[in-house]
Design a protein around this motif. Structure first.
Motif, PDB file in Angstrom:
ATOM      1  N   HIS A  84     -13.416  -3.540  -2.789  1.00  9.35           N
ATOM      2  CA  HIS A  84     -12.979  -3.301  -1.409  1.00  9.35           C
ATOM      3  C   HIS A  84     -13.998  -3.872  -0.426  1.00  9.35           C
ATOM      4  O   HIS A  84     -15.206  -3.697  -0.607  1.00  9.35           O
ATOM      5  CB  HIS A  84     -12.811  -1.798  -1.149  1.00  9.35           C
ATOM      6  CG  HIS A  84     -11.700  -1.181  -1.931  1.00  9.35           C
ATOM      7  ND1 HIS A  84     -11.546   0.184  -2.044  1.00  9.35           N
ATOM      8  CD2 HIS A  84     -10.675  -1.731  -2.633  1.00  9.35           C
ATOM      9  CE1 HIS A  84     -10.485   0.439  -2.788  1.00  9.35           C
ATOM     10  NE2 HIS A  84      -9.940  -0.698  -3.156  1.00  9.35           N
TER      11      HIS A  84
ATOM     12  N   ALA B  16      -7.067  -5.077   3.776  1.00 12.72           N
ATOM     13  CA  ALA B  16      -5.934  -4.632   2.952  1.00 12.72           C
ATOM     14  C   ALA B  16      -5.728  -5.512   1.730  1.00 12.72           C
ATOM     15  O   ALA B  16      -5.196  -5.048   0.712  1.00 12.72           O
ATOM     16  CB  ALA B  16      -4.666  -4.605   3.794  1.00 12.72           C
ATOM     17  N   ARG B  17      -6.159  -6.767   1.789  1.00 11.21           N
ATOM     18  CA  ARG B  17      -5.958  -7.679   0.653  1.00 11.21           C
ATOM     19  C   ARG B  17      -6.827  -7.310  -0.542  1.00 11.21           C
ATOM     20  O   ARG B  17      -6.550  -7.748  -1.664  1.00 11.21           O
ATOM     21  CB  ARG B  17      -6.264  -9.114   1.085  1.00 11.21           C
ATOM     22  CG  ARG B  17      -5.333  -9.644   2.168  1.00 11.21           C
ATOM     23  CD  ARG B  17      -5.826 -10.979   2.675  1.00 11.21           C
ATOM     24  NE  ARG B  17      -7.159 -10.860   3.274  1.00 11.21           N
ATOM     25  CZ  ARG B  17      -7.904 -11.900   3.651  1.00 11.21           C
ATOM     26  NH1 ARG B  17      -7.458 -13.126   3.474  1.00 11.21           N
ATOM     27  NH2 ARG B  17      -9.088 -11.716   4.207  1.00 11.21           N
TER      28      ARG B  17
ATOM     29  N   GLY C  22      -4.963  -6.661   7.939  1.00 10.80           N
ATOM     30  CA  GLY C  22      -4.388  -5.348   8.231  1.00 10.80           C
ATOM     31  C   GLY C  22      -5.007  -4.670   9.432  1.00 10.80           C
ATOM     32  O   GLY C  22      -4.693  -3.516   9.730  1.00 10.80           O
TER      33      GLY C  22
ATOM     34  N   VAL D 114      -4.888   6.259   4.413  1.00  2.00           N
ATOM     35  CA  VAL D 114      -3.921   5.525   5.220  1.00  2.00           C
ATOM     36  C   VAL D 114      -2.933   6.550   5.749  1.00  2.00           C
ATOM     37  O   VAL D 114      -2.487   7.430   5.006  1.00  2.00           O
ATOM     38  CB  VAL D 114      -3.176   4.440   4.400  1.00  2.00           C
ATOM     39  CG1 VAL D 114      -2.237   3.649   5.307  1.00  2.00           C
ATOM     40  CG2 VAL D 114      -4.159   3.510   3.700  1.00  2.00           C
TER      41      VAL D 114
ATOM     42  N   CYS E 108      -0.743   0.683   9.358  1.00  2.00           N
ATOM     43  CA  CYS E 108      -0.579   1.853   8.485  1.00  2.00           C
ATOM     44  C   CYS E 108       0.703   1.811   7.662  1.00  2.00           C
ATOM     45  O   CYS E 108       0.891   2.633   6.764  1.00  2.00           O
ATOM     46  CB  CYS E 108      -0.616   3.132   9.320  1.00  2.00           C
ATOM     47  SG  CYS E 108      -2.250   3.473  10.012  1.00  2.00           S
TER      48      CYS E 108
ATOM     49  N   PHE F 132      -0.860  -1.881   4.205  1.00  2.00           N
ATOM     50  CA  PHE F 132      -1.580  -0.612   4.352  1.00  2.00           C
ATOM     51  C   PHE F 132      -3.082  -0.905   4.438  1.00  2.00           C
ATOM     52  O   PHE F 132      -3.652  -1.453   3.490  1.00  2.00           O
ATOM     53  CB  PHE F 132      -1.318   0.304   3.152  1.00  2.00           C
ATOM     54  CG  PHE F 132       0.146   0.575   2.880  1.00  2.00           C
ATOM     55  CD1 PHE F 132       0.841   1.497   3.641  1.00  2.00           C
ATOM     56  CD2 PHE F 132       0.815  -0.094   1.863  1.00  2.00           C
ATOM     57  CE1 PHE F 132       2.182   1.755   3.391  1.00  2.00           C
ATOM     58  CE2 PHE F 132       2.144   0.154   1.600  1.00  2.00           C
ATOM     59  CZ  PHE F 132       2.851   1.083   2.376  1.00  2.00           C
ATOM     60  N   ALA F 133      -3.704  -0.538   5.539  1.00  2.00           N
ATOM     61  CA  ALA F 133      -5.141  -0.773   5.720  1.00  2.00           C
ATOM     62  C   ALA F 133      -5.886   0.563   5.700  1.00  2.00           C
ATOM     63  O   ALA F 133      -5.832   1.333   6.668  1.00  2.00           O
ATOM     64  CB  ALA F 133      -5.408  -1.495   7.035  1.00  2.00           C
TER      65      ALA F 133
ATOM     66  N   ALA G   7      -0.232  -8.033   4.956  1.00  2.00           N
ATOM     67  CA  ALA G   7      -0.877  -6.723   4.818  1.00  2.00           C
ATOM     68  C   ALA G   7       0.122  -5.626   5.135  1.00  2.00           C
ATOM     69  O   ALA G   7       0.908  -5.738   6.089  1.00  2.00           O
ATOM     70  CB  ALA G   7      -2.072  -6.627   5.748  1.00  2.00           C
TER      71      ALA G   7
END
Length: 281
Positions: free
Chosen positions: A221, A190-191, A69, A140, A239, A250-251, A248
Motif C-alpha cells: 500500500h 487505490a491501485r 482515488g 472506506v 469512497c 475505493f480509496a 479507482a
C-alpha cells in the motif's frame, strides 16, 4: 500497481502507525449508539503498522480521482462558521456541488451529509450531536453493496434510473483552521489495494445497518498526506464508484499521529462532506 518507485523515492515522508484490521473470525461491527447490554461498541481490533506516508504536494497536479482515488484542489470558501449547521447546508453544500461537478464532469451532485470533527485528547468518537473525533483506523466509507443502497435510501423515486448510469460517492475533506499540523489525514493509492483486502463491516444505527470497509494490511500500500494543509485546500476522496473498467473505486484513508507535530499544535478541526455523484453514461 501505484506510483513508479522513482517518483515515490523523490518524495519526502514521515513514518507513522496506521491502524489496519487485525485478523478475526467475526464480522467487523461498530455501533453508532450505546450497544445492547454485554455487547462492545466495536469488535474491531486495530493492528498498527508503521509505514511511510509521503508528501503529496510535489505530485498534486498529476494525481486524480479516477487513477489514485483522491485529488488535492484549492478552493476558498465563503463560509464564515463551519460549526453553523444552517450556513454549512445553505452555503457550503452549494459550493461543494459546483466544485465536484467541475472536478468530475458529473451531470448531477447530491450532497447527503457532513461531519465536523475537533480532536479532544482522550475523547471517544461518539455521535452525540457535538463535533466528532478523528478516525484513526484505515477504512472506506462505503462498499460494493452500500454505495448503491445510499442512492435507494436517499433518492428512492429516482434510484432505478440513476443506477443505470455511473454513480460515485465522493467525500470533500478540508481543515476548518490551518495550517493543520495535528492528526492529519492519510490517503492510500487505490491501485495498490487488492479487493480481498477490503473487508465489509457493519455500521449499526438505531434504525438501519450500514456497511463500510475495514482494510487488511499489505506492505505494498502506498500512503500520502498533505503536510500543513490549509483551510483553502481540499482533499477529494473516492469512497465508491460503480464503474469496473479499471478506474479507482475505493480509496482507504485514516487519521494518523504525525511524529513531527509540534507539542503546542492546535487540535485538528475539520469538516467532511459526502456526495452522490451521477453521470448519465
Amino acid at each position: 500497481m501505484g506510483l513508479q518507485n522513482e517518483k515515490i523515492a523523490a518524495l519526502s515522508f514521515v513514518t507513522a502507525d496506521l491502524n489496519y484490521l487485525a485478523p478475526s473470525a467475526d464480522r467487523p461491527r461498530n455501533y453508532t449508539f450505546e450497544p445492547p447490554s454485554g455487547e462492545p461498541r466495536s469488535n474491531i481490533v486495530p493492528e498498527p503498522h508503521r509505514l511511510p506516508i509521503h508528501d503529496i504536494r510535489p505530485i498534486s497536479e498529476t494525481i486524480s480521482l479516477d487513477r489514485e482515488g483522491f485529488a488535492l484542489i484549492r478552493q476558498k470558501s465563503v463560509v464564515n462558521d463551519f460549526y453553523n449547521e444552517d450556513e454549512v447546508k445553505n452555503v457550503y453544500y452549494a459550493e461543494a456541488e459546483r466544485l465536484i461537478k467541475a472536478a468530475t464532469g458529473a451531470d448531477r451532485v447530491f450532497v447527503f451529509d457532513h461531519t465536523v470533527r475537533k480532536r479532544v485528547p482522550g475523547a471517544a468518537d461518539v455521535r452525540d450531536g457535538g463535533p466528532r473525533q478523528p478516525v484513526a483506523r484505515v477504512h472506506v466509507d462505503h462498499t460494493e453493496r452500500s454505495g448503491p443502497q445510499r442512492v435507494r435510501d436517499l433518492i428512492p423515486d429516482e434510484a432505478d434510473e440513476l443506477l443505470k448510469g455511473r454513480v460515485q460517492i465522493i467525500n470533500l475533506w478540508r481543515p476548518i483552521r490551518g495550517p493543520l499540523l495535528d492528526s492529519p489525514l492519510a490517503v492510500c493509492d487505490a491501485r495498490t489495494v487488492k479487493s480481498g483486502e477490503l473487508v465489509a463491516s457493519d455500521l449499526v444505527y438505531p434504525n438501519r445497518i450500514g456497511e463500510t470497509y475495514s482494510v487488511k494490511y499489505n506492505p505494498d500500500h502506498q500512503w500520502f498526506y498533505v503536510p500543513g494543509m490549509t483551510a483553502d485546500e481540499i482533499l477529494l476522496l473516492k469512497c465508491f464508484d460503480s464503474t469496473t473498467d479499471g478506474r479507482a473505486r475505493f480509496a482507504p484513508h485514516s487519521a494518523f499521529a504525525d511524529p513531527t507535530t509540534p507539542a503546542n499544535a492546535a487540535p485538528r478541526e475539520s469538516i467532511e462532506l459526502r456526495t452522490l455523484v451521477f453521470h448519465k453514461s
